[in-house]
Write a protein that holds these residues in place. Structure first.
Motif, short mmCIF file in Angstrom:
data_model
loop_
_atom_site.label_atom_id
_atom_site.label_comp_id
_atom_site.label_asym_id
_atom_site.label_seq_id
_atom_site.Cartn_x
_atom_site.Cartn_y
_atom_site.Cartn_z
N GLY A 145 13.90 -10.26 11.27
CA GLY A 145 12.59 -9.67 11.06
C GLY A 145 12.36 -9.38 9.59
N ILE A 146 11.10 -9.17 9.24
CA ILE A 146 10.76 -8.75 7.88
C ILE A 146 10.34 -7.29 7.93
CG2 ILE A 146 10.15 -11.01 6.96
CD1 ILE A 146 7.19 -10.30 7.52
N LEU A 147 10.67 -6.57 6.87
CA LEU A 147 10.20 -5.19 6.71
C LEU A 147 8.95 -5.21 5.82
CD1 LEU A 147 13.62 -3.35 6.32
CD2 LEU A 147 12.38 -4.00 8.39
N ASP A 148 8.56 -4.07 5.31
CA ASP A 148 7.33 -4.00 4.52
C ASP A 148 7.43 -4.86 3.27
OD1 ASP A 148 6.48 -2.20 6.39
OD2 ASP A 148 6.57 -0.44 5.06
N SER A 149 6.39 -5.64 2.99
CA SER A 149 6.34 -6.40 1.74
C SER A 149 5.96 -5.47 0.59
CB SER A 149 5.31 -7.52 1.84
OG SER A 149 5.77 -8.56 2.67
N SER A 150 6.53 -5.73 -0.57
CA SER A 150 6.14 -4.99 -1.77
C SER A 150 4.95 -5.67 -2.42
CB SER A 150 7.30 -4.93 -2.76
OG SER A 150 7.47 -6.19 -3.38
N LEU A 261 14.24 -9.32 4.26
CA LEU A 261 14.49 -10.07 5.48
C LEU A 261 15.77 -9.52 6.08
CD1 LEU A 261 13.87 -12.49 7.39
CD2 LEU A 261 15.27 -13.89 5.86
N VAL A 262 15.74 -9.13 7.36
CA VAL A 262 16.89 -8.42 7.94
C VAL A 262 17.32 -9.03 9.27
CG1 VAL A 262 16.17 -6.26 6.86
CG2 VAL A 262 15.45 -6.74 9.22
N ASN A 263 18.60 -8.85 9.55
CA ASN A 263 19.12 -9.05 10.89
C ASN A 263 18.89 -7.73 11.62
OD1 ASN A 263 21.03 -8.98 13.16
ND2 ASN A 263 21.81 -10.91 12.31
N LYS A 264 18.02 -7.75 12.60
CA LYS A 264 17.54 -6.51 13.22
C LYS A 264 18.67 -5.64 13.78
CE LYS A 264 13.08 -8.46 14.70
NZ LYS A 264 12.27 -8.80 15.90
N SER A 265 19.71 -6.27 14.29
CA SER A 265 20.77 -5.50 14.92
C SER A 265 21.60 -4.71 13.91
CB SER A 265 21.70 -6.42 15.72
OG SER A 265 22.38 -7.32 14.85
N GLY A 266 21.45 -5.04 12.62
CA GLY A 266 22.27 -4.39 11.61
C GLY A 266 21.59 -3.29 10.84
N VAL A 267 20.31 -3.04 11.09
CA VAL A 267 19.59 -1.99 10.36
C VAL A 267 19.00 -0.98 11.33
CG1 VAL A 267 19.09 -3.37 8.30
CG2 VAL A 267 17.52 -3.45 10.23
N ASP A 268 19.26 0.29 11.08
CA ASP A 268 18.68 1.34 11.91
C ASP A 268 17.44 1.92 11.22
OD1 ASP A 268 19.66 2.94 9.86
OD2 ASP A 268 21.26 3.83 11.07
N ALA A 269 16.89 2.98 11.78
CA ALA A 269 15.67 3.58 11.25
C ALA A 269 15.87 4.11 9.83
CB ALA A 269 15.19 4.70 12.17
N ASN A 270 17.05 4.65 9.56
CA ASN A 270 17.34 5.19 8.23
C ASN A 270 17.36 4.08 7.18
OD1 ASN A 270 18.16 7.17 6.28
ND2 ASN A 270 20.28 6.51 6.54
N ALA A 271 18.04 2.98 7.49
CA ALA A 271 18.10 1.86 6.57
C ALA A 271 16.72 1.23 6.38
CB ALA A 271 19.08 0.81 7.07
N THR A 272 15.98 1.10 7.46
CA THR A 272 14.63 0.54 7.38
C THR A 272 13.73 1.39 6.49
OG1 THR A 272 14.79 -0.46 9.58
CG2 THR A 272 12.58 -0.03 8.74
N ALA A 273 13.81 2.70 6.64
CA ALA A 273 12.99 3.60 5.83
C ALA A 273 13.35 3.48 4.34
CB ALA A 273 13.15 5.03 6.30
N ALA A 274 14.64 3.34 4.05
CA ALA A 274 15.08 3.23 2.66
C ALA A 274 14.55 1.95 2.02
CB ALA A 274 16.61 3.25 2.60
N LEU A 275 14.59 0.84 2.75
CA LEU A 275 14.11 -0.42 2.21
C LEU A 275 12.59 -0.44 2.09
CD1 LEU A 275 16.51 -2.76 4.19
CD2 LEU A 275 16.59 -2.29 1.74
N ASN A 276 11.90 0.15 3.06
CA ASN A 276 10.44 0.22 2.97
C ASN A 276 9.99 1.10 1.82
OD1 ASN A 276 9.99 -1.50 5.12
ND2 ASN A 276 9.74 0.12 6.63
#
Length: 315
Positions: A145-150, A261-276
């Protein structure tokens, strides 16, 4: 400029074949797992593998300076939030990286949304950030999946010198309409054949002359040998020579937003928030300034990343 950087930029210009050839060359080495060798940076946070339900997030990067810098920004942003991180930088081309992300050997990659979509779906006509990301969401396999684009984009631009911009009031490509017939434009040797008709069709521009300036385009703008040039938007020479990339309101050059670009199973909400949070702060001008420090001033990418994160309250 590194050959990998040139290959990626070729993709951004639509020459996926060149990148595919580069991948074939990488594959001929016989190393079935490029992450197992000495190409990775020093690991941080232990040797656990990512993917699946692993506790370590493995941040990778392609092997050109901007992508290494972005990987370091992601890595340090995650560490600042208590995430256990392992760095695997300078790996290789998109073909190699994408496969390693799918397998779970990598968890996070700094990507460019338009180039990624062109790789996955060469026939896609999406050009805006919203449309490119929507197409990616449909095209990516369920595990990725993709997270927020900059807002930061490394993409084609038509750029001019600050003096030319001020003299003629140039802010967007549309503003060139009154002067294009008097201007010489420079870029890669293939730039004319790929873009001349598009400039006519989309913006009504017919330039006086086209020059194949290749890697010297920014220098030619600085020296006055050309008045308009095809310079990538995060080229540090934009800062060094005080060039002005003109805005592209009609999206002739498709979106190339820096996007995790992430492997969804390897990132939790905390990691997602940090990258976003990184994506929310990173813009093109800021990334270009950072790249000047890396490419021209020869500063260590991890130090530059640390400074940026601290200045933006993320480190």
């Amino acid at each position: 400029m590194s050959t990998i950087k040139k290959s990626r930029r070729a993709v951004l210009l639509g020459t996926l074949a060149a990148l595919a050839l580069g991948a074939s060359a990488c594959g001929s080495s016989g190393d079935s797992n490029p992450l197992g060798g000495g190409s990775s940076a020093a690991a941080s946070g232990g040797g656990a593998t990512a993917g699946g339900s692993g506790s370590t997030v493995v941040v990778g990067s392609a092997n050109f300076p901007e992508n290494v810098l972005l990987g370091s920004i992601y890595s340090q942003a995650l560490k600042a939030k208590g995430v256990k991180v392992e760095e695997k930088f300078n790996i290789g081309s998109r073909e190699v990286l994408y496969g390693q992300l799918q397998s779970g050997n990598l968890t996070v990659l700094p990507e460019y949304n338009g180039a990624l979509l062109a790789y996955l779906d060469p026939k896609s006509t999406a050009v805006t950030t919203q449309d490119v990301n929507a197409a990616l969401t449909k095209t990516l396999p369920g595990s990725l999946g993709i997270l927020d684009s900059s807002p930061a984009e490394d993409k084609d631009s038509l750029s001019v010198s600050q003096e030319t911009a001020d003299k003629y009031g140039l802010k967007s490509i549309s503003d060139l309409s009154a002067k294009a017939g008097e201007f010489t434009i420079g870029g890669p040797p293939e730039f004319k054949s790929r873009r001349e008709q598009q400039f006519k069709d989309v913006y009504g521009l017919t330039f006086k002359e086209w020059k194949p300036t290749a890697d010297t385009t920014a220098n030619a703008l600085k020296d006055g040998g050309i008045q308009v040039g095809n310079v990538f938007t995060t080229d540090p020479k934009i800062v060094q020579y005080k060039l002005v990339p003109l805005s592209d309101p009609k999206n002739l050059f498709g979106a190339q937003n820096v996007t995790p670009l992430v492997n969804k199973s390897g990132v939790d909400a905390n990691a997602t928030a940090a990258l976003n949070a990184v994506s929310a702060k990173l813009d093109t001008a800021g990334l270009t300034t950072l790249m000047k420090r890396v490419a021209i001033d020869k500063e260590d990418p991890s130090t530059v990343a640390k400074d940026w994160l601290k200045s933006n309250g993320l480190g």
